[in-house]
Design a protein around this motif. Sequence first.
Motif, PDB file in Angstrom:
ATOM      1  N   GLY A   1       0.797  -1.214   0.000  1.00  0.00           N
ATOM      2  CA  GLY A   1       0.000   0.000   0.000  1.00  0.00           C
ATOM      3  C   GLY A   1       0.831   1.266   0.000  1.00  0.00           C
ATOM      4  N   ARG A   2       0.567   2.115   0.991  1.00  0.00           N
ATOM      5  CA  ARG A   2       1.225   3.422   1.073  1.00  0.00           C
ATOM      6  C   ARG A   2       2.541   3.387   1.845  1.00  0.00           C
ATOM      7  NH1 ARG A   2      -3.944   5.614   3.917  1.00  0.00           N
ATOM      8  NH2 ARG A   2      -3.573   3.525   4.772  1.00  0.00           N
ATOM      9  N   SER A   3       2.887   2.245   2.415  1.00  0.00           N
ATOM     10  CA  SER A   3       4.146   2.127   3.166  1.00  0.00           C
ATOM     11  C   SER A   3       5.246   1.686   2.212  1.00  0.00           C
ATOM     12  CB  SER A   3       3.999   1.148   4.331  1.00  0.00           C
ATOM     13  OG  SER A   3       3.127   1.669   5.309  1.00  0.00           O
ATOM     14  N   ARG A   4       5.727   2.640   1.457  1.00  0.00           N
ATOM     15  CA  ARG A   4       6.688   2.355   0.395  1.00  0.00           C
ATOM     16  C   ARG A   4       8.092   2.159   0.940  1.00  0.00           C
ATOM     17  NH1 ARG A   4       3.560   0.506  -3.476  1.00  0.00           N
ATOM     18  NH2 ARG A   4       1.930   1.968  -4.079  1.00  0.00           N
ATOM     19  N   ARG A   5       8.777   1.197   0.343  1.00  0.00           N
ATOM     20  CA  ARG A   5      10.182   0.985   0.678  1.00  0.00           C
ATOM     21  C   ARG A   5      11.042   2.119   0.123  1.00  0.00           C
ATOM     22  NH1 ARG A   5      11.964  -3.441   2.740  1.00  0.00           N
ATOM     23  NH2 ARG A   5      10.716  -5.330   2.852  1.00  0.00           N
ATOM     24  N   THR A   6      12.077   2.444   0.885  1.00  0.00           N
ATOM     25  CA  THR A   6      13.083   3.384   0.391  1.00  0.00           C
ATOM     26  C   THR A   6      14.424   2.689   0.228  1.00  0.00           C
ATOM     27  OG1 THR A   6      13.556   4.088   2.683  1.00  0.00           O
ATOM     28  CG2 THR A   6      11.925   5.373   1.448  1.00  0.00           C
ATOM     29  N   ASP A   7      14.430   1.366   0.370  1.00  0.00           N
ATOM     30  CA  ASP A   7      15.651   0.580   0.154  1.00  0.00           C
ATOM     31  C   ASP A   7      15.381  -0.432  -0.958  1.00  0.00           C
ATOM     32  OD1 ASP A   7      14.123  -1.451   1.262  1.00  0.00           O
ATOM     33  OD2 ASP A   7      15.212  -1.510   3.163  1.00  0.00           O
ATOM     34  N   ALA A   8      16.341  -1.284  -1.206  1.00  0.00           N
ATOM     35  CA  ALA A   8      16.213  -2.259  -2.286  1.00  0.00           C
ATOM     36  C   ALA A   8      15.921  -3.659  -1.765  1.00  0.00           C
ATOM     37  CB  ALA A   8      17.490  -2.274  -3.124  1.00  0.00           C
ATOM     38  N   ALA A   9      15.540  -3.788  -0.507  1.00  0.00           N
ATOM     39  CA  ALA A   9      15.287  -5.108   0.068  1.00  0.00           C
ATOM     40  C   ALA A   9      14.083  -5.768  -0.594  1.00  0.00           C
ATOM     41  CB  ALA A   9      15.062  -4.990   1.569  1.00  0.00           C
ATOM     42  N   ASP A  10      14.148  -7.088  -0.751  1.00  0.00           N
ATOM     43  CA  ASP A  10      13.041  -7.816  -1.367  1.00  0.00           C
ATOM     44  C   ASP A  10      12.234  -8.618  -0.360  1.00  0.00           C
ATOM     45  OD1 ASP A  10      14.739  -9.873  -0.757  1.00  0.00           O
ATOM     46  OD2 ASP A  10      15.075 -10.522  -2.824  1.00  0.00           O
ATOM     47  N   ARG A  11      12.493  -8.437   0.917  1.00  0.00           N
ATOM     48  CA  ARG A  11      11.724  -9.112   1.954  1.00  0.00           C
ATOM     49  C   ARG A  11      11.792  -8.297   3.238  1.00  0.00           C
ATOM     50  NH1 ARG A  11      15.005 -12.522   5.372  1.00  0.00           N
ATOM     51  NH2 ARG A  11      13.232 -13.874   5.733  1.00  0.00           N
ATOM     52  N   THR A  12      10.896  -8.564   4.142  1.00  0.00           N
ATOM     53  CA  THR A  12      10.837  -7.873   5.424  1.00  0.00           C
ATOM     54  C   THR A  12      10.865  -8.905   6.534  1.00  0.00           C
ATOM     55  OG1 THR A  12       9.489  -6.117   4.453  1.00  0.00           O
ATOM     56  CG2 THR A  12       9.546  -6.252   6.844  1.00  0.00           C
ATOM     57  N   THR A  13      11.698  -8.701   7.525  1.00  0.00           N
ATOM     58  CA  THR A  13      11.786  -9.637   8.640  1.00  0.00           C
ATOM     59  C   THR A  13      10.731  -9.317   9.685  1.00  0.00           C
ATOM     60  OG1 THR A  13      13.347  -8.299   9.918  1.00  0.00           O
ATOM     61  CG2 THR A  13      14.278  -9.805   8.266  1.00  0.00           C
ATOM     62  N   THR A  14      10.448 -10.303  10.526  1.00  0.00           N
ATOM     63  CA  THR A  14       9.514 -10.093  11.631  1.00  0.00           C
ATOM     64  C   THR A  14      10.024  -9.006  12.560  1.00  0.00           C
ATOM     65  OG1 THR A  14       8.738 -12.378  11.491  1.00  0.00           O
ATOM     66  CG2 THR A  14       8.360 -11.227  13.569  1.00  0.00           C
ATOM     67  N   ALA A  15      11.327  -8.982  12.794  1.00  0.00           N
ATOM     68  CA  ALA A  15      11.905  -7.954  13.665  1.00  0.00           C
ATOM     69  C   ALA A  15      11.689  -6.554  13.090  1.00  0.00           C
ATOM     70  CB  ALA A  15      13.395  -8.217  13.870  1.00  0.00           C
ATOM     71  N   GLU A  16      11.801  -6.419  11.761  1.00  0.00           N
ATOM     72  CA  GLU A  16      11.547  -5.113  11.138  1.00  0.00           C
ATOM     73  C   GLU A  16      10.095  -4.703  11.318  1.00  0.00           C
ATOM     74  OE1 GLU A  16      14.418  -4.386   7.366  1.00  0.00           O
ATOM     75  OE2 GLU A  16      13.147  -6.176   7.228  1.00  0.00           O
ATOM     76  N   HIS A  17       9.182  -5.642  11.113  1.00  0.00           N
ATOM     77  CA  HIS A  17       7.768  -5.328  11.312  1.00  0.00           C
ATOM     78  C   HIS A  17       7.500  -4.887  12.755  1.00  0.00           C
ATOM     79  CE1 HIS A  17       6.133  -6.304   7.440  1.00  0.00           C
ATOM     80  NE2 HIS A  17       6.547  -7.560   7.465  1.00  0.00           N
ATOM     81  N   ALA A  18       8.097  -5.581  13.714  1.00  0.00           N
ATOM     82  CA  ALA A  18       7.902  -5.220  15.121  1.00  0.00           C
ATOM     83  C   ALA A  18       8.440  -3.819  15.396  1.00  0.00           C
ATOM     84  CB  ALA A  18       8.578  -6.244  16.027  1.00  0.00           C
ATOM     85  N   ASP A  19       9.583  -3.501  14.809  1.00  0.00           N
ATOM     86  CA  ASP A  19      10.141  -2.160  14.983  1.00  0.00           C
ATOM     87  C   ASP A  19       9.243  -1.112  14.344  1.00  0.00           C
ATOM     88  OD1 ASP A  19      12.456  -0.443  15.826  1.00  0.00           O
ATOM     89  OD2 ASP A  19      12.499  -0.032  13.677  1.00  0.00           O
TER      90      ASP A  19
END
Length: 287
Positions: A62-80
């Motif tokens: 949706g509107r939470s656009r990435r500003t990096d080139a990562a192709d996946r998100t970790t659970t720790a990132e979501h928690a943060d």
Amino acid sequence: MTTEHRTVPAPGADLGYDVHGDLSAGVPLFMFGSPMEASEFAELAAQFADLPVITYDPRGTGRSRRTDAADRTTTAEHADDLRRILADLAVPAIDLFASSGGAVNALALLGSTAPAVRTAVLHEPPIAEYLPDRDVVSATTRALSELYRTAGFGAAMAKFIDMVARSGPLPDSYPTEPGPDPAMFGLPAVGDGDALFVLNRDTTAFVPDLEALRAGPARLVIGYGAVSGEQLPGRAARALADRLGSAATEFPGHHGGFAAPDRGGDPVAFAARLRNVLGLPTIDGDR
């Protein structure tokens, strides 16, 4: 009810979230899933017009656009990310309703520090750690990544849907069994990079810190669907509740029982149950 859209910067993403109503009008209810976007909670949120409600788009959707080139998100990132939104809200107390992968992300959040959270209702977190077929689930999620690489998004997603919809433990042969035809689910043969987010191995492989969850200030309610209770997410929810020393709470419908009726949900009945669990008064239309 008025809606204010806000954006919070985070490493690698700009996080978009919505405040529905007046934050000073009561203890807010933060609803989220993963990979479900904020829009998928619209019908449920409408049943809580007497409360401020928060919804958001998880990073990469949706509107939470990435500003990096990562192709996946970790659970720790979501928690943060959740922690950053809570900090931006700056409310003294908040309740959570988190579903599916969002419930896993909430477990990661609550296993660290989330002092503002009063009650967290976690609906069908699909973690495999406490299931008898844990190793089969792990092998299947690894196979999904390879299937995505070799056969495309549609094939991988069809197998994923089949995995979470199966009733009872998966057979040992399941990781190598052919998946259903993607066309059965209206899926394309290919997809964009966000598909890797959906098939994130972190979600089913996450191991919560049970001791920290038990000792934390938040009241935890682990929920499962009356219809989906024998499917992987429902089985996982009940197994987690057992490890936490509590009984799981039944909610109406299936894994997405809160969704719009055209998607097989009943948001009115689901909201009535959720209000009861949260100790909120009933309102007109509740069943």
